[in-house]
Design an enzyme around this catalytic site. Structure first.
Site, PDB file in Angstrom:
ATOM      1  N   ASN A   7      24.499 -53.780  38.210  1.00  0.00           N
ATOM      2  CA  ASN A   7      25.191 -55.062  38.191  1.00  0.00           C
ATOM      3  C   ASN A   7      26.004 -55.100  39.478  1.00  0.00           C
ATOM      4  O   ASN A   7      27.046 -54.461  39.585  1.00  0.00           O
ATOM      5  CB  ASN A   7      26.092 -55.108  36.951  1.00  0.00           C
ATOM      6  N   ARG A  90      21.063 -57.086  36.984  1.00  0.00           N
ATOM      7  CA  ARG A  90      21.699 -58.211  36.315  1.00  0.00           C
ATOM      8  C   ARG A  90      21.811 -59.343  37.329  1.00  0.00           C
ATOM      9  O   ARG A  90      22.346 -59.163  38.414  1.00  0.00           O
ATOM     10  CB  ARG A  90      23.080 -57.816  35.826  1.00  0.00           C
ATOM     11  N   HIS A 179      25.960 -65.548  29.556  1.00  0.00           N
ATOM     12  CA  HIS A 179      25.998 -64.500  28.523  1.00  0.00           C
ATOM     13  C   HIS A 179      24.659 -64.381  27.787  1.00  0.00           C
ATOM     14  O   HIS A 179      24.592 -63.834  26.688  1.00  0.00           O
ATOM     15  CB  HIS A 179      27.107 -64.785  27.475  1.00  0.00           C
ATOM     16  N   HIS A 207      30.636 -64.755  21.849  1.00  0.00           N
ATOM     17  CA  HIS A 207      30.889 -63.658  22.795  1.00  0.00           C
ATOM     18  C   HIS A 207      32.296 -63.897  23.340  1.00  0.00           C
ATOM     19  O   HIS A 207      32.506 -64.755  24.200  1.00  0.00           O
ATOM     20  CB  HIS A 207      29.847 -63.675  23.922  1.00  0.00           C
ATOM     21  N   LEU A 208      33.256 -63.171  22.777  1.00  0.00           N
ATOM     22  CA  LEU A 208      34.658 -63.393  23.131  1.00  0.00           C
ATOM     23  C   LEU A 208      35.173 -62.203  23.935  1.00  0.00           C
ATOM     24  O   LEU A 208      35.358 -61.108  23.391  1.00  0.00           O
ATOM     25  CB  LEU A 208      35.505 -63.568  21.856  1.00  0.00           C
ATOM     26  N   GLY A 209      35.345 -62.428  25.214  1.00  0.00           N
ATOM     27  CA  GLY A 209      35.885 -61.371  26.073  1.00  0.00           C
ATOM     28  C   GLY A 209      36.788 -62.040  27.083  1.00  0.00           C
ATOM     29  O   GLY A 209      37.306 -63.125  26.827  1.00  0.00           O
ATOM     30  N   ARG A 240      40.502 -68.421  32.382  1.00  0.00           N
ATOM     31  CA  ARG A 240      39.816 -69.699  32.648  1.00  0.00           C
ATOM     32  C   ARG A 240      40.215 -70.717  31.594  1.00  0.00           C
ATOM     33  O   ARG A 240      40.343 -70.378  30.408  1.00  0.00           O
ATOM     34  CB  ARG A 240      38.297 -69.517  32.602  1.00  0.00           C
ATOM     35  N   ASP A 282      45.185 -60.539  28.406  1.00  0.00           N
ATOM     36  CA  ASP A 282      44.672 -59.545  27.468  1.00  0.00           C
ATOM     37  C   ASP A 282      45.275 -59.768  26.079  1.00  0.00           C
ATOM     38  O   ASP A 282      46.502 -59.779  25.910  1.00  0.00           O
ATOM     39  CB  ASP A 282      45.037 -58.141  27.985  1.00  0.00           C
ATOM     40  N   ARG A 284      45.593 -57.878  23.631  1.00  0.00           N
ATOM     41  CA  ARG A 284      46.499 -56.808  23.165  1.00  0.00           C
ATOM     42  C   ARG A 284      47.927 -57.074  23.604  1.00  0.00           C
ATOM     43  O   ARG A 284      48.875 -56.903  22.832  1.00  0.00           O
ATOM     44  CB  ARG A 284      46.033 -55.440  23.689  1.00  0.00           C
ATOM     45  N   GLY A 330      34.676 -57.984  24.104  1.00  0.00           N
ATOM     46  CA  GLY A 330      35.886 -57.163  23.934  1.00  0.00           C
ATOM     47  C   GLY A 330      36.807 -57.666  22.845  1.00  0.00           C
ATOM     48  O   GLY A 330      37.345 -56.879  22.058  1.00  0.00           O
ATOM     49  N   GLU A 333      34.755 -57.878  19.306  1.00  0.00           N
ATOM     50  CA  GLU A 333      34.469 -56.564  18.712  1.00  0.00           C
ATOM     51  C   GLU A 333      35.733 -55.863  18.223  1.00  0.00           C
ATOM     52  O   GLU A 333      35.691 -55.095  17.264  1.00  0.00           O
ATOM     53  CB  GLU A 333      33.789 -55.654  19.762  1.00  0.00           C
ATOM     54  N   ASN A 334      36.851 -56.146  18.909  1.00  0.00           N
ATOM     55  CA  ASN A 334      38.054 -55.329  18.660  1.00  0.00           C
ATOM     56  C   ASN A 334      39.210 -56.013  17.957  1.00  0.00           C
ATOM     57  O   ASN A 334      40.065 -55.333  17.393  1.00  0.00           O
ATOM     58  CB  ASN A 334      38.585 -54.790  19.996  1.00  0.00           C
ATOM     59  N   GLU A 384      24.492 -55.274  27.053  1.00  0.00           N
ATOM     60  CA  GLU A 384      23.651 -56.022  27.999  1.00  0.00           C
ATOM     61  C   GLU A 384      22.787 -55.092  28.845  1.00  0.00           C
ATOM     62  O   GLU A 384      21.638 -55.409  29.145  1.00  0.00           O
ATOM     63  CB  GLU A 384      24.553 -56.868  28.920  1.00  0.00           C
TER      64      GLU A 384
HETATM   65  P1  AMP Z   1      35.352 -58.000  27.854  1.00  0.00           P
HETATM   66  O1  AMP Z   1      35.491 -59.006  28.957  1.00  0.00           O
HETATM   67  O2  AMP Z   1      34.242 -58.340  26.893  1.00  0.00           O
HETATM   68  O3  AMP Z   1      35.299 -56.583  28.353  1.00  0.00           O
HETATM   69  O4  AMP Z   1      36.699 -58.090  26.992  1.00  0.00           O
HETATM   70  C1  AMP Z   1      37.929 -57.707  27.522  1.00  0.00           C
HETATM   71  C2  AMP Z   1      39.037 -58.264  26.644  1.00  0.00           C
HETATM   72  O5  AMP Z   1      38.881 -57.790  25.298  1.00  0.00           O
HETATM   73  C3  AMP Z   1      40.433 -57.816  27.028  1.00  0.00           C
HETATM   74  O6  AMP Z   1      40.973 -58.637  28.032  1.00  0.00           O
HETATM   75  C4  AMP Z   1      41.192 -57.996  25.721  1.00  0.00           C
HETATM   76  O7  AMP Z   1      41.650 -59.325  25.591  1.00  0.00           O
HETATM   77  C5  AMP Z   1      40.136 -57.750  24.671  1.00  0.00           C
HETATM   78  N1  AMP Z   1      40.289 -56.436  23.993  1.00  0.00           N
HETATM   79  C6  AMP Z   1      39.774 -55.238  24.374  1.00  0.00           C
HETATM   80  N2  AMP Z   1      40.127 -54.266  23.507  1.00  0.00           N
HETATM   81  C7  AMP Z   1      40.894 -54.856  22.559  1.00  0.00           C
HETATM   82  C8  AMP Z   1      41.564 -54.398  21.383  1.00  0.00           C
HETATM   83  N3  AMP Z   1      41.509 -53.115  20.993  1.00  0.00           N
HETATM   84  N4  AMP Z   1      42.247 -55.306  20.655  1.00  0.00           N
HETATM   85  C9  AMP Z   1      42.297 -56.604  21.028  1.00  0.00           C
HETATM   86  N5  AMP Z   1      41.674 -57.097  22.117  1.00  0.00           N
HETATM   87  C10 AMP Z   1      40.983 -56.255  22.872  1.00  0.00           C
END
Ligand code: AMP
Length: 412
Positions: A7, A90, A179, A207-209, A240, A282, A284, A330, A333-334, A384
Site C-alpha cells: 500500500n 492497493r 473501502h 466500516h467505521l474508522g 472529515r 480518536d 478513545r 477501528g 471493531e473496538n 484488506e
Molecule cells: P482505523 O482507521 O480503521 O484504523 O480506525 C482508527 C480509529 O479506531 C481510531 O482513530 C479510534 O477512533 C478507533 N479505535 C481504535 N481502537 C479503539 C478502541 N479500543 N476503542 C475505541 N475506538 C478505537
C-alpha cells in the site's frame, strides 16, 4: 508462491508478505517517512520486530530496502527473490475504468494515470509504488486491487449526482465509493460465519474508522455507499466532515474569504470528531473526554452515532429490508459504546443488541445481536491485505489480462 502486498502512500509503503493460502503474513511492516529525514523500516515477522533507521529518499529506494530485508540472511524469510511471484497493489481510485482487480501492464498504468484527477492525493503514490515494484521485482506479476471496484455495481440512481448530466458524461463526476476491498472481505467472511450465500442476504456493512463509510449490499452487490467522488462524502469521520450542505463552501468562500485549498483542508483534516470536539479524532480520547465532563466530546460522539443511524435507516429502505448488519474498522471493531449508540432504538427495524455480547466483543469476530433480533448483527475485523493477496493469487493463476479477474477473485 509468496505474494507481497503493498500500500504505497505519499510518504510510506505499508507491506505484508504472504505465503499463499496462509492468512497470517510471514512479515508485515512499513517503510515510513520516505523522502524525509528520519526514514524508518518497520519489520515484524513471527520471530522478530525491528524498527531500523534507513535512508529512503524515494519510494524505489524504500522498496529496495524492504526487499533486501526480506532476503536478509538473519532477518529474512525469503532465500531467492524469485520466490516472490507476485505483488498485489492497493489502488485507491479506479474511476469507471476498473470494475475489478487487474493484472498490471502498460495499458493499465495509462488508464490509472487517467484516474489521477479523481484522486490527486492517492493515485500518484500508488503509481509510484507500482513503477518501483516493476523495476525491483521485474520477474513478479503485478496486480492492482481498487477500493472503488466493489461499488461499480451501483445503479445510476445511486451513483449520479443531481448535476447536469454532461458533468458525469464529460468529466466523470459521479459517486464512486471507497473501502470496497474491505467490504468484499467482510461480506465473504460474514457469509462464512452465517453459513449463507451472499445472494441470500440484504446486508449493511459499516466500516467505521478514521475514514468511515457504509454500504448497502443486495445479493452480494453494492447498491449504494456513503462515500462519493471522493472519500469526503457521507458519514462523519475522524477529521472529515462527511455530508455537508455545499452552500457552506460558498459561504466560507464569500463571507470568510477562504481559498479552495483552505476549505479542502478544513473539511478533510480539521472537521469530523476532531473539529466538533476540539480534542481529538480518536474515539478513545473522546470517551475519556466525556468521562471528564467535556460536553463537546459528548456532542461529537452523539453526532457520529446519529449520522450512522440515519444511514442505516436509509439503506434498510434502499434494500427493502435488512437481514445482516456488520461493524468493522477501528471504531466498528473496538468501540462497543459507539455500536450501542448506533443500534439504540433501531428495534423497529429488527436490530436488537445483546449487551453482554456487545461489550465482550472488542477487536474480535462475533455475533452481538440478541437471539430475538430479526437482524443478525456481527463484528468482523476487516483484512484488506488478505483480500488483495487472494485477488492477486487468483488473477495470476488465471492469467487474466482483463478486469474479469475480479470474478475469479471473489471469495463468495
Ligand atoms: P482505523 O482507521 O480503521 O484504523 O480506525 C482508527 C480509529 O479506531 C481510531 O482513530 C479510534 O477512533 C478507533 N479505535 C481504535 N481502537 C479503539 C478502541 N479500543 N476503542 C475505541 N475506538 C478505537
Amino acid at each position: 508462491m509468496k505474494v507481497l502486498v503493498i500500500n504505497s502512500g505519499s510518504s510510506s509503503i505499508k507491506y505484508r508478505l504472504y505465503d499463499e493460502s496462509n492468512p497470517t503474513p510471514l512479515v508485515r511492516g512499513a517503510v515510513s517517512r520516505i523522502g524525509q529525514t528520519g526514514s524508518t523500516l518497520d519489520y515484524t515477522s513471527y520471530a522478530e520486530h525491528q524498527c531500523l533507521s534507513v535512508a529512503a529518499p524515494t519510494h524505489e529506494a524504500g522498496l529496495r530496502l524492504l526487499v533486501d530485508s526480506l532476503l536478509d540472511e538473519r532477518l529474512g524469510v525469503v532465500r531467492d527473490v524469485r520466490e516472490i511471484g507476485a505483488v498485489g497493489h492497493r489502488a485507491v481510485h479506479g474511476g469507471s475504468a476498473f470494475r475489478g482487480s487487474v493484472l498490471i501492464d502498460d495499458a493499465v498504468i495509462r488508464k490509472m494515470e487517467e484516474c489521477v484527477p479523481l484522486a490527486p492525493l492517492h493515485n500518484p503514490p500508488n503509481l509510484v509504488g507500482i513503477r518501483a515494484a516493476r523495476k525491483i521485482l521485474p520477474h513478479a506479476e503485478q496486480v492492482a486491487v481498487f477500493d472503488t471496484a466493489f461499488h461499480s455495481t451501483m445503479p445510476a440512481k445511486a451513483f449520479l449526482y443531481a448535476l447536469p448530466y454532461e458533468y458525469y458524461e464529460r468529466y466523470g463526476i459521479r459517486r464512486y465509493g471507497f473501502h470496497g476491498t474491505s467490504y468484499r472481505y467482510v461480506l465473504a467472511r460474514s457469509c462464512e460465519i452465517l453459513r449463507c450465500k451472499p445472494s441470500d442476504v440484504r446486508m449493511i456493512v459499516a466500516h467505521l474508522g478514521n475514514g468511515s463509510s457504509m454500504v448497502a449490499i443486495d445479493q452480494g452487490r453494492s447498491i449504494d455507499t456513503s462515500m462519493g467522488l471522493t472519500p469526503l462524502e457521507g458519514l462523519m469521520m475522524g477529521s472529515r466532515s462527511g455530508d455537508i450542505d455545499p452552500g457552506v463552501i460558498f459561504h466560507l468562500r464569500r463571507e470568510l474569504g477562504m481559498g479552495v485549498d483552505q476549505i479542502d483542508e478544513l473539511l478533510n483534516t480539521k472537521s469530523g470528531l476532531l473539529g466538533v470536539s476540539g480534542v481529538s479524532n480518536d474515539v478513545r480520547d473522546l470517551v475519556e473526554g466525556v468521562a471528564a465532563g467535556n460536553e463537546r466530546c459528548a456532542i461529537a460522539l452523539d453526532m457520529f452515532a446519529y449520522r450512522a443511524k440515519k444511514y442505516i435507516g436509509a439503506y434498510a429502505a434502499a434494500l427493502g429490508g435488512l437481514d445482516v448488519m456488520v461493524f468493522t474498522g477501528g471504531i466498528g471493531e473496538n468501540s462497543a459504546l459507539v455500536r450501542e449508540m448506533i443500534c439504540a432504538d433501531l428495534g423497529f427495524l429488527g436490530l436488537e443488541l445483546d449487551e453482554d455480547r456487545n461489550t465482550s466483543t472488542v477487536g474480535a469476530e462475533g455475533t452481538i445481536s440478541a437471539d430475538s433480533s430479526r437482524v443478525r448483527i456481527l463484528v468482523v475485523p476487516t483484512d484488506e491485505e488478505w483480500m488483495i493477496m487472494q485477488d492477486t493469487l487468483a488473477i495470476v493463476r488465471s492469467a487474466a489480462h482483463e478486469p474479469k479477474g475480479y470474478a475469479h477473485a471473489r471469495i463468495a
